[in-house]
Design a protein around this motif. Structure first.
Motif, PDB file in Angstrom:
ATOM      1  N   GLU A   1      -7.241  -5.236  -3.519  1.00  0.00           N
ATOM      2  CA  GLU A   1      -7.789  -4.764  -2.248  1.00  0.00           C
ATOM      3  C   GLU A   1      -7.150  -3.443  -1.843  1.00  0.00           C
ATOM      4  O   GLU A   1      -7.834  -2.527  -1.366  1.00  0.00           O
ATOM      5  CB  GLU A   1      -7.575  -5.825  -1.172  1.00  0.00           C
ATOM      6  CG  GLU A   1      -8.442  -7.061  -1.352  1.00  0.00           C
ATOM      7  CD  GLU A   1      -8.052  -8.201  -0.417  1.00  0.00           C
ATOM      8  OE1 GLU A   1      -8.784  -9.211  -0.398  1.00  0.00           O
ATOM      9  OE2 GLU A   1      -7.021  -8.082   0.286  1.00  0.00           O
TER      10      GLU A   1
ATOM     11  N   ARG B   1       0.827  -1.203   0.000  1.00  0.00           N
ATOM     12  CA  ARG B   1       0.000   0.000   0.000  1.00  0.00           C
ATOM     13  C   ARG B   1       0.870   1.265   0.000  1.00  0.00           C
ATOM     14  O   ARG B   1       0.635   2.194  -0.773  1.00  0.00           O
ATOM     15  CB  ARG B   1      -0.923   0.002   1.215  1.00  0.00           C
ATOM     16  CG  ARG B   1      -1.846   1.226   1.290  1.00  0.00           C
ATOM     17  CD  ARG B   1      -2.728   1.178   2.525  1.00  0.00           C
ATOM     18  NE  ARG B   1      -3.655   0.045   2.478  1.00  0.00           N
ATOM     19  CZ  ARG B   1      -3.541  -1.058   3.183  1.00  0.00           C
ATOM     20  NH1 ARG B   1      -2.533  -1.201   4.040  1.00  0.00           N
ATOM     21  NH2 ARG B   1      -4.418  -2.037   3.068  1.00  0.00           N
TER      22      ARG B   1
ATOM     23  N   SER C   1      -8.554  -0.735  -4.090  1.00  0.00           N
ATOM     24  CA  SER C   1      -9.953  -0.461  -3.768  1.00  0.00           C
ATOM     25  C   SER C   1     -10.085   0.279  -2.444  1.00  0.00           C
ATOM     26  O   SER C   1     -10.906   1.198  -2.305  1.00  0.00           O
ATOM     27  CB  SER C   1     -10.744  -1.774  -3.709  1.00  0.00           C
ATOM     28  OG  SER C   1     -10.739  -2.415  -4.959  1.00  0.00           O
ATOM     29  N   GLU C   2      -9.269  -0.085  -1.454  1.00  0.00           N
ATOM     30  CA  GLU C   2      -9.273   0.612  -0.165  1.00  0.00           C
ATOM     31  C   GLU C   2      -8.821   2.049  -0.347  1.00  0.00           C
ATOM     32  O   GLU C   2      -9.377   2.972   0.276  1.00  0.00           O
ATOM     33  CB  GLU C   2      -8.340  -0.105   0.811  1.00  0.00           C
ATOM     34  CG  GLU C   2      -8.871  -1.443   1.287  1.00  0.00           C
ATOM     35  CD  GLU C   2      -7.808  -2.252   2.010  1.00  0.00           C
ATOM     36  OE1 GLU C   2      -6.711  -1.707   2.228  1.00  0.00           O
ATOM     37  OE2 GLU C   2      -8.068  -3.422   2.343  1.00  0.00           O
ATOM     38  N   ARG C   3      -7.840   2.248  -1.215  1.00  0.00           N
ATOM     39  CA  ARG C   3      -7.361   3.602  -1.474  1.00  0.00           C
ATOM     40  C   ARG C   3      -8.482   4.451  -2.069  1.00  0.00           C
ATOM     41  O   ARG C   3      -8.669   5.606  -1.679  1.00  0.00           O
ATOM     42  CB  ARG C   3      -6.171   3.560  -2.431  1.00  0.00           C
ATOM     43  CG  ARG C   3      -5.593   4.923  -2.750  1.00  0.00           C
ATOM     44  CD  ARG C   3      -4.478   4.828  -3.778  1.00  0.00           C
ATOM     45  NE  ARG C   3      -3.964   6.163  -4.043  1.00  0.00           N
ATOM     46  CZ  ARG C   3      -4.513   7.017  -4.886  1.00  0.00           C
ATOM     47  NH1 ARG C   3      -5.602   6.670  -5.540  1.00  0.00           N
ATOM     48  NH2 ARG C   3      -3.992   8.212  -5.074  1.00  0.00           N
TER      49      ARG C   3
ATOM     50  N   ALA D   1     -11.616   4.072  -1.603  1.00  0.00           N
ATOM     51  CA  ALA D   1     -12.673   4.278  -0.613  1.00  0.00           C
ATOM     52  C   ALA D   1     -12.278   5.225   0.501  1.00  0.00           C
ATOM     53  O   ALA D   1     -13.116   5.609   1.326  1.00  0.00           O
ATOM     54  CB  ALA D   1     -13.076   2.926  -0.017  1.00  0.00           C
ATOM     55  N   THR D   2     -11.014   5.642   0.543  1.00  0.00           N
ATOM     56  CA  THR D   2     -10.524   6.524   1.591  1.00  0.00           C
ATOM     57  C   THR D   2     -10.598   7.978   1.113  1.00  0.00           C
ATOM     58  O   THR D   2      -9.922   8.339   0.145  1.00  0.00           O
ATOM     59  CB  THR D   2      -9.065   6.190   1.963  1.00  0.00           C
ATOM     60  OG1 THR D   2      -9.012   4.807   2.343  1.00  0.00           O
ATOM     61  CG2 THR D   2      -8.586   7.072   3.095  1.00  0.00           C
TER      62      THR D   2
ATOM     63  N   SER E   1      -7.373   9.917   0.289  1.00  0.00           N
ATOM     64  CA  SER E   1      -6.409   9.371  -0.674  1.00  0.00           C
ATOM     65  C   SER E   1      -6.491  10.110  -1.987  1.00  0.00           C
ATOM     66  O   SER E   1      -7.433  10.801  -2.276  1.00  0.00           O
ATOM     67  CB  SER E   1      -6.693   7.891  -0.907  1.00  0.00           C
ATOM     68  OG  SER E   1      -7.955   7.719  -1.512  1.00  0.00           O
TER      69      SER E   1
END
Length: 334
Positions: free
Chosen positions: A323, A287, A326-328, A330-331, A334
């Motif tokens: 993942e 990440r 995708s998490e990035r 959703a933040t 970011s």
């Protein structure tokens, strides 16, 4: 959200067969679609025992048939190996069978050694005719024009999106001049990355194909549960590069401990330089590395590759990368 995609060479791991490699590619494509990858691209290489994607358009058709929504394409077709009309017919056929799912990335290198290039009947012009061939190919994929005697059937009117691929300023300049999206091969040749990106964005001319520049950056990812495991997976690609640079290409090697002890220090330094755009380690390490590359270069899209010997480990690496991306997205920060 920055779209993220897959670049696959259908690697043939040491101890496996070409059939295994092709089946692994289909399996990876199905998983990549479910994990949110936008594109699944395959690269043309010839006479390489560790790469099974030589018949690129054929394999693209198989991947498209095995999936439902993910875009499938070439990253890329080495156009000087082919007549533009043949590629227009091949990709026109694919686009007809799988509407709005096919991409066509074009490169000007032979994708092989000179002896094999001659066997491909490639005109050894150092790519001088590449711009002309690109424009001819785009014309075949476009709408009919009065007086045109030669047509791509299938192909005409399909408007398959064309990308320029490269690892130098040449491709950046051509993509900018033609108003096409540009993908840089930073996963193995990052030296000119920053300069090529700047040239492309600063000299881009809007076209009927693209209103503003679209820059894709290629990255290697070797993701695992631990940093040590991620670095261990990376050693297969390090060995493959070292073998290629010393004239000993072969199947994708098994990972090893203490990889730097397996080849000459000068070769080791060159391999590390070539693979500088790499994220290897646990999910948090990956990440941070991906965020660093994205923050530094600001790509419009990234395409992820990873030559990993064990197929299950390769699937896991691409899943973790998806993942992370995708998490990035959703933040909010970011």
């Amino acid at each position: 959200m920055i779209p993220f995609s897959v670049l696959d060479l259908a690697p043939v791991p040491d101890g496996s067969s070409v059939a295994d490699a092709l089946n692994n590619t289909l399996d990876l494509a199905r998983h990549a679609e479910s994990w949110g990858y936008r594109r699944f691209w395959l690269a043309e290489h010839h006479n390489m025992a560790g790469i099974a994607s030589a018949a690129t358009s054929v394999l693209i058709g198989q991947v498209a048939a095995a999936t439902k929504t993910i875009r499938v394409g070439a990253g890329g077709v080495m156009l000087p190996n082919h007549a533009p009309l043949i590629i227009a017919e091949q990709f026109g056929t694919l686009a007809t069978l799988y509407p709005d799912r096919i991409d066509l990335g074009l490169g000007r290198a032979p994708g092989t050694d000179m002896a094999t290039a001659r066997a491909l009947r490639r005109g050894l012009d150092d790519g001088e005719g590449f711009p002309r061939d690109v424009m001819e190919l785009i014309a075949y994929l476009g709408d009919d024009e009065a007086g045109r005697q030669v047509r791509a059937i299938p192909g005409r009117g399909t408007h398959v999106p064309v990308w320029i691929l490269g690892s130098s300023l040449y491709g950046a300049q051509l993509a900018a001049h033609l108003g096409l999206p540009y993908a840089f091969a930073s996963h193995f040749a990052p030296a000119a990355l920053e300069q090529a990106m700047e040239v492309y964005r600063q000299t881009f001319r809007p076209s009927e194909h693209l209103e503003k520049p679209h820059f894709m950056m290629a990255l290697n990812v070797f993701a695992a549960d631990t940093d040590a495991e991620g670095q261990f997976l990376k050693t297969s690609m390090q060995q493959a590069f070292a073998n290629l640079r010393t004239g000993r290409p072969g199947p994708l090697p098994r990972p090893v401990e203490n990889v730097v002890e397996t080849f000459d220090p000068a070769i080791a330094a060159g391999v590390e330089q070539a693979l500088a755009c790499t994220a290897a380690g646990n999910p948090e390490t990956v990440r941070e590395a991906l965020q660093g590359f994205i923050s530094r270069y600001g790509p419009d899209e990234i395409i992820i590759t990873g030559q990993i010997h064990d197929h299950a480990a390769r699937l896991k690496s691409f899943r973790i990368a998806a993942e992370v991306m995708s998490e990035r997205a959703a933040t909010p920060s970011s």
